[in-house]
Design a protein around this motif. Structure first.
Motif, PDB file in Angstrom:
ATOM      1  N   LEU A 118      -5.640   7.678   1.743  1.00 40.28           N
ATOM      2  CA  LEU A 118      -5.111   8.035   3.053  1.00 40.28           C
ATOM      3  C   LEU A 118      -3.580   8.055   3.049  1.00 40.28           C
ATOM      4  O   LEU A 118      -2.960   9.005   3.508  1.00 40.28           O
ATOM      5  N   PHE A 119      -2.978   7.004   2.502  1.00 42.83           N
ATOM      6  CA  PHE A 119      -1.516   6.905   2.446  1.00 42.83           C
ATOM      7  C   PHE A 119      -0.951   7.433   1.135  1.00 42.83           C
ATOM      8  O   PHE A 119       0.250   7.479   0.952  1.00 42.83           O
ATOM      9  N   GLN A 120      -1.815   7.773   0.193  1.00 47.80           N
ATOM     10  CA  GLN A 120      -1.428   8.232  -1.139  1.00 47.80           C
ATOM     11  C   GLN A 120      -0.487   7.233  -1.804  1.00 47.80           C
ATOM     12  O   GLN A 120       0.572   7.580  -2.317  1.00 47.80           O
ATOM     13  N   GLU A 121      -0.925   5.971  -1.786  1.00 55.22           N
ATOM     14  CA  GLU A 121      -0.139   4.890  -2.364  1.00 55.22           C
ATOM     15  C   GLU A 121      -0.983   4.102  -3.364  1.00 55.22           C
ATOM     16  O   GLU A 121      -2.166   3.866  -3.141  1.00 55.22           O
ATOM     17  N   VAL A 122      -0.337   3.676  -4.433  1.00 57.40           N
ATOM     18  CA  VAL A 122      -0.932   2.711  -5.347  1.00 57.40           C
ATOM     19  C   VAL A 122      -0.586   1.342  -4.775  1.00 57.40           C
ATOM     20  O   VAL A 122       0.553   1.080  -4.415  1.00 57.40           O
ATOM     21  N   LYS A 123      -1.590   0.467  -4.685  1.00 55.41           N
ATOM     22  CA  LYS A 123      -1.394  -0.847  -4.068  1.00 55.41           C
ATOM     23  C   LYS A 123      -1.387  -1.943  -5.119  1.00 55.41           C
ATOM     24  O   LYS A 123      -2.240  -1.976  -6.005  1.00 55.41           O
ATOM     25  N   LEU A 124      -0.402  -2.842  -4.995  1.00 55.80           N
ATOM     26  CA  LEU A 124      -0.315  -4.027  -5.839  1.00 55.80           C
ATOM     27  C   LEU A 124      -0.188  -5.243  -4.946  1.00 55.80           C
ATOM     28  O   LEU A 124       0.473  -5.174  -3.904  1.00 55.80           O
TER      29      LEU A 124
END
Length: 134
Positions: A118-124
């Motif tokens: 949805l946000f086109q983010e890789v999450k860490l």
């Protein structure tokens, strides 16, 4: 004799239930990983990580998901406990940032928890800062 057999069955049942509860809560509440002290499985540029996830999210997940990774990139946004690298890597810290790092090149180590389409983010998460360059 019947009374001894009943007592034995009840004792065995209680032992089995107690062992089950012990193992259930042992697995449920096992100690969290200390990502800050772990050696990274990958050291990668933020742009490369974004490219890997955008080109093939399933393959990138097989490489990076739940792994400790070290990412080098420029801070493009920051809040109390979040830094965004290169507009697409969301890094969650357990503590509020003390110094402003916006527009600085940094190395962040954390555990990859996946890609948010949805946000086109890789999450860490569980992130820590390894090195800061201006």
């Amino acid at each position: 004799m019947k009374r001894k057999k009943t007592a034995f069955v009840i004792a065995a049942f209680l032992i089995v239930v107690s062992a089950g509860i012990y193992f259930y809560y042992g697995f449920l509440f096992k100690e969290a990983r200390n990502i800050e002290s772990e050696k990274p499985d990958f050291s990668i540029a933020a742009i490369k990580l974004i490219k890997d996830y955008n080109s093939n999210p399933e393959k990138a997940d097989s490489l990076y998901l739940n792994k400790t990774i070290e990412i080098t990139g420029r801070v493009t946004k920051e809040t109390d406990s979040v830094l965004i690298l290169e507009n697409n890597i969301f890094c969650l810290f357990s503590q509020k940032a003390k110094d402003k790092r916006i527009h600085n090149q940094i190395k962040v180590k954390g555990k990859c928890i996946g890609y948010d389409e949805l946000f086109q983010e890789v999450k860490l998460d569980q992130c820590s800062i390894n090195k800061q360059n201006n």
